[in-house]
Design an enzyme around this catalytic site. Structure first.
Site, PDB file in Angstrom:
ATOM      1  CB  SER A 148      20.228  81.781 -56.747  1.00 50.11           C
ATOM      2  OG  SER A 148      21.516  82.069 -57.260  1.00 50.11           O
ATOM      3  CE1 TYR A 161      21.204  85.393 -53.038  1.00 48.86           C
ATOM      4  CE2 TYR A 161      22.729  84.156 -54.416  1.00 48.86           C
ATOM      5  CZ  TYR A 161      21.544  84.851 -54.273  1.00 48.86           C
ATOM      6  OH  TYR A 161      20.701  85.001 -55.353  1.00 48.86           O
TER       7      TYR A 161
END
Length: 285
Positions: A148, A161
């Site tokens: 990501s 995250y």
């Protein structure tokens, strides 16, 4: 799973987290390109949309749904061994399974930190380790890890995250060095926001007390994240890129994609940190 008549000749791909989002679209894309696709998911009862798309594309005979929870070591071994028994090999592994946990660090329970890392990082490592021996021995293979942009530039409110995706960055880089002499390629995709369920799920799980000292900042982060999700591009872009990568002779390690992702990473890497920090703070007001 029955043994294929084309055992050893037909390219085989294993895609984790294939019930929705990038995983589902990638599974369909690879099957359309002629791969025998093992669509692994924690809850096979959620396979309806995948199978509907496969039916529409005329690829159902190349799509096989299997249950695999990436936090369950026994389930991983069972699934991988079943695939190897049936088809003799795994040519492509797409590590996509994951979710986004959020909240300000002080308020995120330790069990949520552990669950985030167990799924997004340790699960990815475990699935990778399960296929490495076979790929190394056949001296070819491709491992695509879905990272990501949050693994390159962390924003407030999503520390769990971001931590998991920063870990995927380091793991993928080391693994690429280790496997290069064995013909196994390692690729890392770093997408920004796309129209997938991961952000809605992550945002819905963020909890904060009304009297939290972080409440105003958290509300600003949530507002920014929802707006980004609403205007995000089609996740098919990611599946299409994976479809191109599997055909490349020498793919590079990193692929940053998504609206604004390169600007974000460029700003973080090129600007003085104090400037970048002020830009982020201003954007989240």
């Amino acid at each position: 799973m029955s043994q294929s008549e084309n055992r050893g000749t037909e390219a085989v791909a294993l895609v984790t987290g294939a019930s929705s989002g990038f995983g589902m679209l990638t599974a369909v894309k690879l099957a359309e390109q002629g791969f025998r696709v093992i669509a692994a998911m924690r809850e096979p009862s959620r396979k309806e949309e995948l199978e509907r798309r496969a039916e529409r594309s005329g690829i159902m005979e190349r799509m096989h749904v299997m249950r695999m929870d990436v936090t369950d070591a026994a389930a991983i071994e069972e699934t991988v061994q079943a695939v190897l028994t049936a088809y003799g090999k795994i040519d492509v592994l797409v590590n996509n399974a994951g979710y986004a946990a959020g909240g300000f660090v002080e308020e995120v329970p330790m069990e949520e930190w552990r669950r985030q890392l167990e799924t997004n990082f340790f699960g990815l490592v475990a699935v990778t380790k399960a296929v490495l021996l076979q790929m190394r021995e056949q001296r070819k293979g491709l491992i695509i890890n879905i990272g990501s942009v949050s693994g390159l530039a962390a924003l407030p409110g999503f520390a769990p995250y971001a931590a998991s995706k920063f870990a995927v960055e380091g793991f993928s880089e080391s693994l690429r060095h280790e496997m290069s002499s064995f013909g196994v390629k390692v690729v890392l995709l770093e997408p920004g926001a796309y129209r997938t369920a991961i952000w809605n799920k992550g945002l819905s799980q963020i909890a904060s007390a009304e009297d939290s000292p972080y409440r105003a900042r958290l509300d600003a982060v949530l507002k920014y994240s929802r707006k980004a999700a609403e205007t995000a591009p089609d996740p098919q872009e990611v599946a299409d890129l994976i479809g191109r990568i599997v055909r490349m002779r020498s793919p590079r390690l990193r692929y940053v994609l998504g609206r604004g992702s390169r600007v974000l990473i460029g700003g973080r890497n090129l600007l003085p940190w104090s400037w970048f920090e002020r830009i982020v703070a201003r954007a989240l007001k």
